[in-house]
Design a protein around this motif. Structure first.
Motif: not given
Length: 140
Positions: A43, A71, A73
């Motif tokens: 993340p 999340f 990335l």
């Protein structure tokens, strides 16, 4: 049991993964993605994955909590390739508690022959099947 349902994959984009789970207590989460072919995708954001604001907890009862994990990335997900993940959980109210991997709370989570739970990122829909249960008695 710590996890009652999930993790359930809710959304996948080139630079975003969203999943949710139901638990018996409020949790913190961290994740690392492992695409087939090597490498890791983590993340984006803060240096400590446990402190990122992408985890939202909702209390639904004394022993029922939902955790929505969203999340962003650092890198794009590879398309049409298996992407395994290592999801770890820890109690939200105990900073000293150890992180528990999916093997601790859902050892049956993997598909046969796989080392980790995971998914395939398909940026284009190849086929779509839609159904509805609004009128199951309808003959159309």
């Amino acid at each position: 049991d710590l996890v009652l349902a999930g993790p359930i994959l809710r959304r996948v984009e080139a630079r975003r993964v969203v999943l949710w789970l139901a638990s018996t207590r409020p949790l913190r989460a961290r994740i690392v993605l492992h695409p087939d072919g090597g490498g890791e995708i983590r993340p984006a954001g803060a240096s400590d994955p446990a402190e990122r604001p992408q985890c939202r907890s909702l209390r639904a009862g004394e022993h029922l909590h939902y955790l929505l994990l969203d999340f962003a990335l650092d890198a794009e997900l590879p398309a049409s390739r298996w992407i395994g993940y290592a999801l770890e959980l820890a109690p939200a109210d105990d900073a000293a508690a150890p992180w528990l991997g999916w093997q601790d709370w859902a050892p049956e989570l993997c598909y046969p022959g796989r080392e980790r739970p995971g998914f395939v990122f398909a940026p284009r829909v190849a086929a779509l099947l839609h159904g509805s249960c609004r009128k199951p008695h309808h003959d159309g």
